[in-house]
Design a protein around this motif. Structure first.
Motif, mmCIF file in Angstrom:
data_model
loop_
_atom_site.group_PDB
_atom_site.id
_atom_site.type_symbol
_atom_site.label_atom_id
_atom_site.label_comp_id
_atom_site.label_asym_id
_atom_site.label_seq_id
_atom_site.Cartn_x
_atom_site.Cartn_y
_atom_site.Cartn_z
ATOM 1 N N SER A 31 0.840 -1.197 0.000
ATOM 2 C CA SER A 31 0.000 0.000 0.000
ATOM 3 C C SER A 31 0.877 1.249 0.000
ATOM 4 O O SER A 31 2.040 1.204 0.416
ATOM 5 C CB SER A 31 -0.904 0.017 1.235
ATOM 6 O OG SER A 31 -0.129 0.210 2.411
ATOM 7 N N SER A 32 0.320 2.360 -0.460
ATOM 8 C CA SER A 32 1.054 3.624 -0.439
ATOM 9 C C SER A 32 1.470 3.988 0.975
ATOM 10 O O SER A 32 2.582 4.466 1.209
ATOM 11 C CB SER A 32 0.190 4.753 -1.032
ATOM 12 O OG SER A 32 0.155 4.688 -2.422
ATOM 13 N N THR A 33 0.575 3.739 1.925
ATOM 14 C CA THR A 33 0.873 4.083 3.322
ATOM 15 C C THR A 33 2.100 3.344 3.816
ATOM 16 O O THR A 33 2.999 3.934 4.428
ATOM 17 C CB THR A 33 -0.331 3.760 4.219
ATOM 18 O OG1 THR A 33 -1.455 4.508 3.790
ATOM 19 C CG2 THR A 33 -0.013 4.104 5.671
ATOM 20 N N ASP A 34 2.168 2.044 3.538
ATOM 21 C CA ASP A 34 3.311 1.247 3.999
ATOM 22 C C ASP A 34 4.606 1.687 3.307
ATOM 23 O O ASP A 34 5.660 1.804 3.945
ATOM 24 C CB ASP A 34 3.061 -0.236 3.738
ATOM 25 C CG ASP A 34 2.008 -0.819 4.668
ATOM 26 O OD1 ASP A 34 1.731 -0.195 5.713
ATOM 27 O OD2 ASP A 34 1.458 -1.891 4.344
ATOM 28 N N LEU A 35 4.518 1.926 2.003
ATOM 29 C CA LEU A 35 5.705 2.341 1.267
ATOM 30 C C LEU A 35 6.202 3.705 1.742
ATOM 31 O O LEU A 35 7.402 3.906 1.943
ATOM 32 C CB LEU A 35 5.403 2.396 -0.227
ATOM 33 C CG LEU A 35 5.228 1.049 -0.940
ATOM 34 C CD1 LEU A 35 4.746 1.270 -2.371
ATOM 35 C CD2 LEU A 35 6.534 0.261 -0.945
ATOM 36 N N LEU A 36 5.279 4.637 1.924
ATOM 37 C CA LEU A 36 5.660 5.977 2.375
ATOM 38 C C LEU A 36 6.240 5.952 3.783
ATOM 39 O O LEU A 36 7.216 6.655 4.072
ATOM 40 C CB LEU A 36 4.467 6.918 2.305
ATOM 41 C CG LEU A 36 3.989 7.282 0.892
ATOM 42 C CD1 LEU A 36 2.664 8.022 0.942
ATOM 43 C CD2 LEU A 36 5.041 8.120 0.170
ATOM 44 N N LYS A 361 11.716 7.032 -5.894
ATOM 45 C CA LYS A 361 11.107 6.147 -4.888
ATOM 46 C C LYS A 361 9.780 6.715 -4.399
ATOM 47 O O LYS A 361 8.788 5.972 -4.281
ATOM 48 C CB LYS A 361 12.071 5.953 -3.712
ATOM 49 C CG LYS A 361 13.264 5.065 -4.044
ATOM 50 C CD LYS A 361 14.233 4.988 -2.877
ATOM 51 C CE LYS A 361 15.443 4.129 -3.249
ATOM 52 N NZ LYS A 361 16.457 4.095 -2.149
ATOM 53 N N TYR A 362 9.725 8.003 -4.150
ATOM 54 C CA TYR A 362 8.476 8.610 -3.674
ATOM 55 C C TYR A 362 7.434 8.648 -4.787
ATOM 56 O O TYR A 362 6.238 8.466 -4.529
ATOM 57 C CB TYR A 362 8.741 9.993 -3.097
ATOM 58 C CG TYR A 362 9.149 9.941 -1.643
ATOM 59 C CD1 TYR A 362 8.173 9.948 -0.621
ATOM 60 C CD2 TYR A 362 10.475 9.856 -1.260
ATOM 61 C CE1 TYR A 362 8.535 9.875 0.712
ATOM 62 C CE2 TYR A 362 10.842 9.776 0.075
ATOM 63 C CZ TYR A 362 9.880 9.790 1.058
ATOM 64 O OH TYR A 362 10.225 9.700 2.386
ATOM 65 N N ILE A 363 7.868 8.883 -6.006
ATOM 66 C CA ILE A 363 6.926 8.855 -7.132
ATOM 67 C C ILE A 363 6.252 7.495 -7.253
ATOM 68 O O ILE A 363 5.040 7.376 -7.486
ATOM 69 C CB ILE A 363 7.636 9.236 -8.444
ATOM 70 C CG1 ILE A 363 7.904 10.743 -8.501
ATOM 71 C CG2 ILE A 363 6.834 8.791 -9.668
ATOM 72 C CD1 ILE A 363 8.723 11.183 -9.690
ATOM 73 N N ASN A 364 7.041 6.449 -7.074
ATOM 74 C CA ASN A 364 6.503 5.088 -7.196
ATOM 75 C C ASN A 364 5.665 4.675 -5.987
ATOM 76 O O ASN A 364 4.865 3.740 -6.073
ATOM 77 C CB ASN A 364 7.639 4.086 -7.404
ATOM 78 C CG ASN A 364 8.111 4.029 -8.837
ATOM 79 O OD1 ASN A 364 7.577 3.259 -9.640
ATOM 80 N ND2 ASN A 364 9.103 4.836 -9.179
ATOM 81 N N ALA A 365 5.847 5.363 -4.876
ATOM 82 C CA ALA A 365 5.080 5.034 -3.670
ATOM 83 C C ALA A 365 3.676 5.598 -3.698
ATOM 84 O O ALA A 365 2.773 5.123 -2.998
ATOM 85 C CB ALA A 365 5.810 5.531 -2.423
ATOM 86 N N ILE A 366 3.449 6.655 -4.490
ATOM 87 C CA ILE A 366 2.122 7.260 -4.589
ATOM 88 C C ILE A 366 1.311 6.496 -5.628
ATOM 89 O O ILE A 366 1.697 6.420 -6.782
ATOM 90 C CB ILE A 366 2.212 8.757 -4.992
ATOM 91 C CG1 ILE A 366 3.071 9.520 -3.984
ATOM 92 C CG2 ILE A 366 0.822 9.364 -5.109
ATOM 93 C CD1 ILE A 366 2.449 9.666 -2.617
ATOM 94 N N LYS A 367 0.176 5.941 -5.218
ATOM 95 C CA LYS A 367 -0.614 5.119 -6.136
ATOM 96 C C LYS A 367 -2.010 5.711 -6.308
ATOM 97 O O LYS A 367 -2.517 6.382 -5.444
ATOM 98 C CB LYS A 367 -0.711 3.685 -5.612
ATOM 99 C CG LYS A 367 0.652 3.007 -5.488
ATOM 100 C CD LYS A 367 0.527 1.596 -4.972
ATOM 101 C CE LYS A 367 1.889 0.929 -4.855
ATOM 102 N NZ LYS A 367 1.791 -0.451 -4.334
#
Length: 367
Positions: A31-36, A361-367
């Motif tokens: 999830s975006s939350t976990d990645l962020l 990395k941050y670009i890929n974390a936002i879904k």
């Protein structure tokens, strides 16, 4: 034995493929939350005591995430060469008003002493062929007075040792001592601060106003920016040089057009969105751009913007699509990712720090 040797490369390829595929699947299913959360943790851990910040948003700000380390979002950062986006925005705005013709040679706008011999190759002066657009595109062929001196200590090396002023006239004279890199307008680019310095001089001569007033007129007032200004010794966080803070406000403020502004991430985000959404000038100025490589891999340059796009073979673990914008020597960055409709701004507040891996990395974390 021979068969084992023959199969060895295939085994290695299979292992690499498995690792790459596994990593990409992991990023896809998280999830975006976990990645962020994971990225934020590593961001703060790796930045240590160095004040750092990153803000990422989509166009309408329905998606927004900020991570800070040892600072808050209202503190000002040194924009360094991100300032060039502001200078180019002023030039584009003045062109839209018919005050500047981008295709005209710069000799129509500058004093002879300011343009003559700034691009001389094998004894032939090509400076009269340089246009305003070529300055914006960094394909004027002008050498980089900061780094291109080979037998003497470079200006950048001196800046690393101490802060000092270097006037526009001095930058011009230093450039005249260097061989031009190529004839103006070739399908090449060579990054040099003098391109932006000359754009600032042109804007002032045409308008009869200071560059700061032009920033106010075309950018700060329309966008309501009250915390974006010329750098001084005490109005921004001093970036780190190795393990010590090193303010270089004198140097930056002596060439405002090339790198002399400070701002905070909220105002930088407002500006970046306005730059790409057509709020400041006609979008045609930055559409259908032919980007040329500059001396800093993997960067390309065109229409006043840096372009970064890393192929799969060099970034197998994470997608690295095209991002447009600018980075600065102070670790500052402001980029737009068209394919994902995301804007990323911030600073690592460390000289020569590379932000691109972090941005992706941050670009890929936002879904």
């Amino acid at each position: 034995m021979i068969k084992k040797i023959m199969f060895a490369p295939l085994i290695i390829i299979a292992v690499i493929f498995t690792v790459v595929a596994g990593f990409r699947i992991y990023w896809h299913i998280q999830s975006s939350t976990d990645l962020l959360n994971s990225l934020d943790y590593n961001f703060k851990k790796t930045r240590g005591e160095k004040e750092s910040i990153l803000l990422i948003e989509n166009s309408d700000s329905t998606k927004s995430h900020i991570v800070t380390n040892k600072m808050d979002e209202n503190q000002s950062i040194m924009l360094a060469s991100v300032t060039k986006l502001y200078t180019h925005s002023v030039i584009y705005s003045m062109a839209d008003e018919g005050l500047i013709d981008l295709q005209k040679p710069i000799l129509f706008y500058l004093e002879k002493s300011q343009w003559q011999e700034i691009n001389t190759i094998a004894g032939t002066d090509y400076s009269d062929k340089i246009t305003v657009q070529m300055l914006i595109d960094q394909n004027s062929g002008i050498a980089d007075y900061e780094t291109d001196f080979k037998n003497d200590e470079s200006i950048i090396d001196k800046v690393k040792k101490e802060d000092f002023s270097l006037s526009e006239a001095e930058a011009i004279e230093l450039t005249k001592k260097l061989e031009g890199r190529f004839k103006p307008g070739e399908n090449k680019a060579h990054y040099s601060n003098l391109n932006s310095i000359l754009l600032g001089i042109i804007a002032e001569k045409v308008s009869g106003e200071s560059l700061l007033n032009l920033y106010e007129k075309y950018i700060f007032q329309p966008l309501g920016l009250t915390n974006t200004m010329v750098v001084s010794q005490d109005n921004c966080i001093a970036p780190y040089l190795k393990d010590k803070k090193a303010s270089r406000a004198l140097y930056a403020s002596s060439a405002v057009a090339a790198g002399g502004l400070v701002s905070n991430v909220r105002e930088l985000m407002i500006f970046l969105k306005a730059f790409y959404q057509g709020s400041l000038f006609k979008k045609s100025h930055i559409s259908d751009v032919d980007f040329n490589s500059i001396q800093f891999f993997p960067l390309k340059y065109g229409s006043g913007m840096m372009s970064v796009e890393i192929p799969f073979v060099l970034s197998p673990l994470i997608d690295s699509p095209q991002i447009l914008g600018h980075s600065g020597l102070s670790g500052s960055f402001a980029f737009y990712c068209p394919s994902k409709d995301l804007y990323v701004v911030g600073s690592l507040n460390e000289y020569e720090a590379k932000p691109y891996s972090l941005i992706y990395k941050y670009i890929n974390a936002i879904k």
